[in-house]
Design a protein around this motif. Structure first.
Motif, PDB file in Angstrom:
ATOM      1  N   HIS A 231       0.817  -1.202   0.000  1.00  0.00           N
ATOM      2  CA  HIS A 231       0.000   0.000   0.000  1.00  0.00           C
ATOM      3  C   HIS A 231       0.853   1.255   0.000  1.00  0.00           C
ATOM      4  O   HIS A 231       2.046   1.230   0.351  1.00  0.00           O
ATOM      5  CB  HIS A 231      -0.935   0.001   1.209  1.00  0.00           C
ATOM      6  N   ASN A 232       0.246   2.367  -0.392  1.00  0.00           N
ATOM      7  CA  ASN A 232       0.954   3.641  -0.352  1.00  0.00           C
ATOM      8  C   ASN A 232       1.222   4.054   1.093  1.00  0.00           C
ATOM      9  O   ASN A 232       0.637   3.530   2.029  1.00  0.00           O
ATOM     10  CB  ASN A 232       0.159   4.722  -1.086  1.00  0.00           C
ATOM     11  N   LEU A 233       2.125   5.001   1.246  1.00  0.00           N
ATOM     12  CA  LEU A 233       2.554   5.426   2.578  1.00  0.00           C
ATOM     13  C   LEU A 233       1.853   6.711   2.995  1.00  0.00           C
ATOM     14  O   LEU A 233       1.419   7.498   2.156  1.00  0.00           O
ATOM     15  CB  LEU A 233       4.072   5.639   2.597  1.00  0.00           C
ATOM     16  N   LEU A 234       1.761   6.896   4.303  1.00  0.00           N
ATOM     17  CA  LEU A 234       1.227   8.139   4.845  1.00  0.00           C
ATOM     18  C   LEU A 234       2.350   9.141   5.064  1.00  0.00           C
ATOM     19  O   LEU A 234       3.478   8.774   5.400  1.00  0.00           O
ATOM     20  CB  LEU A 234       0.529   7.889   6.179  1.00  0.00           C
ATOM     21  N   THR A 235       2.012  10.413   4.905  1.00  0.00           N
ATOM     22  CA  THR A 235       2.910  11.500   5.275  1.00  0.00           C
ATOM     23  C   THR A 235       2.157  12.430   6.221  1.00  0.00           C
ATOM     24  O   THR A 235       0.950  12.295   6.427  1.00  0.00           O
ATOM     25  CB  THR A 235       3.364  12.304   4.043  1.00  0.00           C
ATOM     26  N   LEU A 292      -8.352  -3.196  -0.688  1.00  0.00           N
ATOM     27  CA  LEU A 292      -6.975  -2.865  -1.067  1.00  0.00           C
ATOM     28  C   LEU A 292      -6.874  -2.440  -2.532  1.00  0.00           C
ATOM     29  O   LEU A 292      -5.982  -1.663  -2.898  1.00  0.00           O
ATOM     30  CB  LEU A 292      -6.061  -4.060  -0.803  1.00  0.00           C
ATOM     31  N   ALA A 293      -7.769  -2.938  -3.361  1.00  0.00           N
ATOM     32  CA  ALA A 293      -7.737  -2.568  -4.779  1.00  0.00           C
ATOM     33  C   ALA A 293      -8.101  -1.102  -4.990  1.00  0.00           C
ATOM     34  O   ALA A 293      -7.852  -0.548  -6.063  1.00  0.00           O
ATOM     35  CB  ALA A 293      -8.688  -3.452  -5.573  1.00  0.00           C
ATOM     36  N   HIS A 294      -8.676  -0.455  -3.981  1.00  0.00           N
ATOM     37  CA  HIS A 294      -9.066   0.949  -4.087  1.00  0.00           C
ATOM     38  C   HIS A 294      -7.974   1.910  -3.612  1.00  0.00           C
ATOM     39  O   HIS A 294      -8.153   3.117  -3.674  1.00  0.00           O
ATOM     40  CB  HIS A 294     -10.332   1.213  -3.267  1.00  0.00           C
ATOM     41  N   VAL A 295      -6.865   1.362  -3.121  1.00  0.00           N
ATOM     42  CA  VAL A 295      -5.807   2.201  -2.566  1.00  0.00           C
ATOM     43  C   VAL A 295      -5.007   2.846  -3.691  1.00  0.00           C
ATOM     44  O   VAL A 295      -4.620   2.192  -4.655  1.00  0.00           O
ATOM     45  CB  VAL A 295      -4.886   1.374  -1.648  1.00  0.00           C
ATOM     46  N   SER A 296      -4.750   4.134  -3.547  1.00  0.00           N
ATOM     47  CA  SER A 296      -4.011   4.895  -4.552  1.00  0.00           C
ATOM     48  C   SER A 296      -2.531   4.523  -4.564  1.00  0.00           C
ATOM     49  O   SER A 296      -2.005   3.972  -3.594  1.00  0.00           O
ATOM     50  CB  SER A 296      -4.163   6.391  -4.264  1.00  0.00           C
ATOM     51  N   ARG A 297      -1.861   4.851  -5.646  1.00  0.00           N
ATOM     52  CA  ARG A 297      -0.405   4.646  -5.714  1.00  0.00           C
ATOM     53  C   ARG A 297       0.352   5.843  -5.131  1.00  0.00           C
ATOM     54  O   ARG A 297       1.529   5.723  -4.780  1.00  0.00           O
ATOM     55  CB  ARG A 297       0.022   4.428  -7.176  1.00  0.00           C
ATOM     56  N   ALA A 298      -0.285   6.995  -5.049  1.00  0.00           N
ATOM     57  CA  ALA A 298       0.389   8.206  -4.556  1.00  0.00           C
ATOM     58  C   ALA A 298       0.396   8.228  -3.034  1.00  0.00           C
ATOM     59  O   ALA A 298      -0.509   7.685  -2.397  1.00  0.00           O
ATOM     60  CB  ALA A 298      -0.306   9.449  -5.091  1.00  0.00           C
TER      61      ALA A 298
END
Length: 446
Positions: A231-235, A292-298
């Protein structure tokens, strides 16, 4: 789908931050959604940095979130398994000893970069003869051991990213055993996943390259490769990466600030996806939302202001049963009518105490126009009060005094609650009761 057995593997080297919670929750909610199991694994082989107090804090923070592991293990108690795996890989010719110091490797990487080459280990140790190795060890050098990668492309179907691949020819052979015989992350992680029968590995996208390496090690051990998802990461809201070392958005700090755990959970997994961030009433409800398929790449930004708003909205949706025990723990022996009256005005559960004191008294009423208050008191209907009592009373007061709007409602609110704003008085008046209401209208502390 295979019934999932997932794991989270925090290192007890600091307090969990919201980015750790995102990965943990993705795993736990995935298992919950598909009827699977969840393993908590403490990656505590770093003896210098791993602390028992941080392990305890991890368990406390997960309990606060509502995450209950089905099993838990500590890597520090499983070193024999890693020794066996290393011996197996040595016997298969997949581990080789290297003698370069950290400074030597650093200088070599800098030379490669200066020449425009990727800073990949050049496998110089494979050229050493038995005599060379014996001489190095006689001089006091101790080897670290690298896993020899097959220079091939490794691909997998990623739960988040879709078809993924890494060319292992672009990677350095990873160090899997240090000079002192201890283990960095890579080999213990693989061995534990294999030994425990982990079916799905869900983690941050910063592990994508590690996945290719770990798949090769798994295959070299003759084990089944799990399904991976990255999954993408949080900032932070400003785009800064999260760090346990810097204490960014720690779960402990959020818990101490009084925000709702469900709001933390919902925002941490719904932000950065195509699913709208919304309040939820339970983790089971959240499990049904997260895909999980709805999670963005950014990368996704975790905004504390958004969390504050979501926390308040979450509180406003709670039924009394969901908060009754917590209210009692705060010393508020509240009832369902009280909770339904005040919940819409809260941004923290602790704020209910303010309104409990208003209901129970004593408070100092604010009576500016004593004649108006006396007229209102004379028209106060008899008990029992219900939800219609406020409307009928204020209509009678309006007719008798000729007041309306703010001039009618504000003096009554100030007298009954001592405040200029708050919950609907139609709900509060039955809780305050006629006796206290009359005393407060008379300007008495009650």
């Amino acid at each position: 789908m295979t019934v999932p057995f997932v794991r989270t593997a925090p290192s007890p080297t600091g307090y969990l931050h919201i980015g750790n919670a995102r990965s943990i929750l993705f795993n736990w909610l995935f298992a919950r959604r598909h009827g699977g199991r969840f393993l908590l694994r403490y990656d505590d082989t770093d003896k210098a940095r791993s602390k028992p107090e941080f392990a305890e804090a991890i368990a406390e923070d997960l309990a606060w979130l509502g995450v209950v592991p089905d099993a838990s293990i500590k890597q520090s108690e499983r070193l024999g398994l890693y020794d066996e795996a290393a011996a197996t890989l040595r016997a298969a010719g997949r581990l080789y000893p290297c003698y370069e110091s950290a400074d030597e490797l650093d200088r070599r990487r800098k030379r490669q970069l200066a020449r425009g080459l990727p800073p990949v280990y050049d496998r110089a140790a494979l050229k050493l003869t038995a005599a060379d190795r014996a001489a190095l060890e006689a001089s006091g050098r101790r080897p670290h051991w690298r896993f020899q990668l097959d220079w091939e492309e490794i691909g997998w179907a990623d739960l988040v990213r879709g078809p993924s691949h890494v060319d292992c020819a672009s990677l350095s052979d990873p160090v899997v055993v240090r000079e002192d015989g201890t283990y960095p992350y890579t080999l213990p992680s693989v061995v534990d996943d294999v030994d425990m029968g982990i079916t799905h590995v869900i983690r941050g996208e910063d592990h994508v390259t590690n996945t290719a390496v770990q798949i090769q090690i798994i295959q070299a051990l003759g084990a089944a490769v799990p399904v991976f998802g990255h999954h993408n990461l949080l900032t932070t809201a400003s785009g800064e990466g999260l760090s346990k070392r810097l204490g960014h958005l720690s779960l402990r700090g959020l818990r101490e600030s009084g925000v709702e755990a469900l709001a933390v959970a919902a925002l941490s997994v719904l932000v950065g996806s195509s699913d709208a961030v919304r309040p939820v009433s339970s983790l089971d409800e959240l499990a049904g939302l997260v895909d999980l398929a709805h999670v963005s790449r950014a990368p996704a930004k975790f905004d504390e202001h958004e969390l504050e708003a979501l926390s308040a909205r979450t509180l406003h949706h709670f039924e009394f049963a969901a908060v009754a025990e917590r209210l009692r723990a705060l010393g508020i022996p509240a009832s369902e009518p009280f909770w339904l009256a005040v919940r819409g005005n809260l941004d923290r559960l602790s704020g209910a105490g303010v309104w409990w004191r208003v209901v129970e008294g004593p408070i100092e009423p604010l009576v500016v126009d004593k004649a108006f208050a006396a007229a209102a008191a004379a028209l106060l209907p008899p008990e029992p009060f219900d939800q219609t009592s406020w409307k009928s009373w204020t209509q009678a007061v309006a007719a008798a005094t000729g007041t309306k709007g703010k001039a009618l409602f504000m003096p009554l609110r100030q007298a009954l609650t001592g405040r200029d704003h708050g919950p609907e008085l139609a709900a509060l008046l039955p809780l305050i009761g006629r006796e206290k209401a009359l005393k407060r209208l008379a300007g008495e502390t009650a």
